[in-house]
Design a protein around this motif. Structure first.
Motif, mmCIF file in Angstrom:
data_model
loop_
_atom_site.group_PDB
_atom_site.id
_atom_site.type_symbol
_atom_site.label_atom_id
_atom_site.label_comp_id
_atom_site.label_asym_id
_atom_site.label_seq_id
_atom_site.Cartn_x
_atom_site.Cartn_y
_atom_site.Cartn_z
ATOM 1 N N SER A 168 0.842 -1.197 0.000
ATOM 2 C CA SER A 168 0.000 0.000 0.000
ATOM 3 C C SER A 168 0.876 1.245 0.000
ATOM 4 O O SER A 168 1.782 1.374 0.833
ATOM 5 C CB SER A 168 -0.914 0.005 1.233
ATOM 6 N N SER A 169 0.650 2.150 -0.958
ATOM 7 C CA SER A 169 1.318 3.457 -1.011
ATOM 8 C C SER A 169 2.838 3.354 -0.952
ATOM 9 O O SER A 169 3.506 4.156 -0.295
ATOM 10 C CB SER A 169 0.807 4.347 0.131
ATOM 11 N N GLY A 170 3.392 2.348 -1.592
ATOM 12 C CA GLY A 170 4.840 2.194 -1.609
ATOM 13 C C GLY A 170 5.394 1.425 -0.430
ATOM 14 O O GLY A 170 6.581 1.118 -0.383
ATOM 15 N N GLY A 171 4.527 1.133 0.543
ATOM 16 C CA GLY A 171 4.941 0.342 1.697
ATOM 17 C C GLY A 171 3.992 -0.823 1.869
ATOM 18 O O GLY A 171 3.518 -1.398 0.884
ATOM 19 N N TYR A 172 3.667 -1.137 3.114
ATOM 20 C CA TYR A 172 2.731 -2.218 3.405
ATOM 21 C C TYR A 172 1.717 -1.743 4.455
ATOM 22 O O TYR A 172 2.065 -1.012 5.388
ATOM 23 C CB TYR A 172 3.468 -3.454 3.921
ATOM 24 N N LYS A 173 0.484 -2.181 4.260
ATOM 25 C CA LYS A 173 -0.576 -1.804 5.192
ATOM 26 C C LYS A 173 -0.646 -2.840 6.313
ATOM 27 O O LYS A 173 -0.688 -4.044 6.073
ATOM 28 C CB LYS A 173 -1.935 -1.717 4.493
ATOM 29 N N PHE A 174 -0.674 -2.336 7.552
ATOM 30 C CA PHE A 174 -0.809 -3.189 8.731
ATOM 31 C C PHE A 174 -2.102 -2.816 9.450
ATOM 32 O O PHE A 174 -2.386 -1.626 9.648
ATOM 33 C CB PHE A 174 0.376 -2.999 9.675
ATOM 34 N N ARG A 175 -2.868 -3.814 9.852
ATOM 35 C CA ARG A 175 -4.106 -3.562 10.600
ATOM 36 C C ARG A 175 -3.892 -3.986 12.046
ATOM 37 O O ARG A 175 -3.478 -5.112 12.323
ATOM 38 C CB ARG A 175 -5.283 -4.316 9.987
ATOM 39 N N ILE A 176 -4.203 -3.069 12.943
ATOM 40 C CA ILE A 176 -3.999 -3.290 14.383
ATOM 41 C C ILE A 176 -5.348 -3.500 15.057
ATOM 42 O O ILE A 176 -6.250 -2.666 14.928
ATOM 43 C CB ILE A 176 -3.250 -2.101 15.011
#
Length: 297
Positions: A64-72
Motif C-alpha cells: 500500500s502506497s509504496g509500503g505495506y498496510k498493517f491492521r492493528i
C-alpha cells in the motif's frame, strides 16, 4: 550533552527491553513481500501503552502506497483521546529500527478497536523483521510515576477506592454480620463501666444495619498494594459502642491481609455516633462485630 546522554540511555534501555521480551522466545521472521496475505505479525506493547490500547493482533494486509498496510486490532483497557505512539521493528540479532510514529485513535474503555497504518516503505524499512514493538516514553513515564507515588503513600495515606461492588457488599455483610443473641443477659452485679456482650436494647447505627453497611461500602478505600496484587476477602472487626454512641476499642478478629486489616479498622473507627445500647433504660457500653468486605470487580 546531558540530553544526548539521556537519549542514549533510553535507547539502550529500549534495546535491552527488546532482548528480554523476544530473546527467550523462538522468533518468527516476517518477510515482505509475502507469498500470501494477510500475514500475522508478532508484537509486544509496553505497559504504558497497554493500559489504554491493549493490542491483541497485528496483520499485514499487503502492499500500500509504496509500503505495506498493517491492521492493528485490540480492546481498550481504559478510555483515551487519540495519541501519537512509536512503533519499532525488531531485526535479527536483537537490533532495532524505528518504524515510525503513528496516531492511535480515540478509544472507549471496554470497546474493541481496529485501525490501519502504512509502514515498511521500500528503501526505508527491512525486507524481513521479527515483529513490532509499540512504545511511548511519555505514557511509560506517567505510569512509573503513578506507581512510585502510590508506593510512597501506601504506608501513610489511603489510596483511591477500587470501586467495590457496593450492593453485593451490603447484602453479604448483612447476612454475615455477627449480631449477638439477646438470650444471654448481664447479671445484676455488672457495673456500668463493663463492656456488655448483649443488652436489652442493642446499639444501632443511624438508619439501621443496611445504612451501616452502605456507609462502609462508600467509605472504604482499597489499598493500592492489595489492589495490584489481587488481594480480597472479608475482614471482621470488633469494637465497643460507648455510652455516648462513639466507637472505641476497634480490633481485627478475622484477618485477611495487613493492608486490608488497617483499612477496615480505619473505616469502622470513622463511623458516626450510634444510638447507644441500653440496659434497664440506661446507656451502657456494648461490644459489636461487623464484617468489612474487600471485593475486586
Amino acid at each position: 550533552m546531558k540530553l544526548m546522554k539521556k537519549t542514549i540511555v533510553a535507547f539502550v534501555s529500549l534495546v535491552w527491553l527488546f532482548i528480554v521480551t523476544f530473546g527467550s522466545h523462538a522468533q518468527t521472521t516476517v518477510k515482505l513481500p509475502a507469498k500470501a496475505y494477510p500475514v500475522k505479525v508478532p508484537h509486544k506493547t509496553d505497559a504504558g501503552v497497554d493500559r489504554y490500547w491493549h493490542v491483541t493482533q497485528i496483520l499485514c494486509l499487503g502492499p500500500s502506497s509504496g509500503g505495506y498496510k498493517f491492521r492493528i486490532y485490540g480492546k481498550a483497557a481504559k478510555s483515551s483521546s487519540s495519541h501519537t505512539i512509536n512503533m519499532m521493528y525488531l531485526l535479527p540479532n536483537n537490533r532495532v529500527q524505528i518504524a515510525g510514529a503513528y496516531i492511535f485513535p480515540a478509544i472507549t474503555e471496554g470497546k474493541s478497536f481496529k485501525f490501519d497504518i502504512v509502514s515498511a516503505f521500500k528503501g526505508y524499512a527491512p525486507s524481513s523483521f521479527n515483529g513490532f514493538f509499540i512504545h511511548d516514553e511519555a505514557l511509560a513515564r506517567i505510569l512509573e510515576n503513578e506507581r512510585r507515588e502510590a508506593a510512597q503513600k501506601a504506608e501513610t495515606v489511603s489510596p483511591p477506592p477500587a470501586l467495590p461492588e457496593i450492593q453485593n457488599i451490603v447484602e453479604d455483610a448483612i447476612a454475615d454480620t455477627e449480631i449477638p443473641s439477646t438470650e444471654q443477659q448481664p447479671s445484676e452485679t455488672e457495673k456500668d463501666e463493663n463492656i456488655y456482650d448483649t443488652v436489652e436494647q442493642m446499639p444501632e447505627f443511624p438508619g439501621g444495619l443496611s445504612a451501616c453497611m452502605s456507609y462502609i461500602a462508600r467509605n472504604v478505600k482499597y489499598p493500592t498494594i492489595a489492589l495490584e496484587n489481587g488481594i480480597q476477602g472479608r475482614v471482621v472487626v470488633q469494637f465497643c459502642v460507648e455510652k455516648d454512641g462513639s466507637i472505641s476499642n476497634t480490633i481485627v478478629t478475622k484477618s485477611v491481609n495487613p493492608y486490608l486489616d488497617k483499612e477496615a479498622l480505619r473505616v469502622v473507627s470513622s463511623m458516626p455516633k450510634w444510638t447507644p445500647g441500653k440496659q434497664k433504660g440506661k446507656p451502657v457500653r456494648v461490644k459489636y462485630t461487623l464484617p468489612v468486605h474487600f471485593r475486586l470487580k
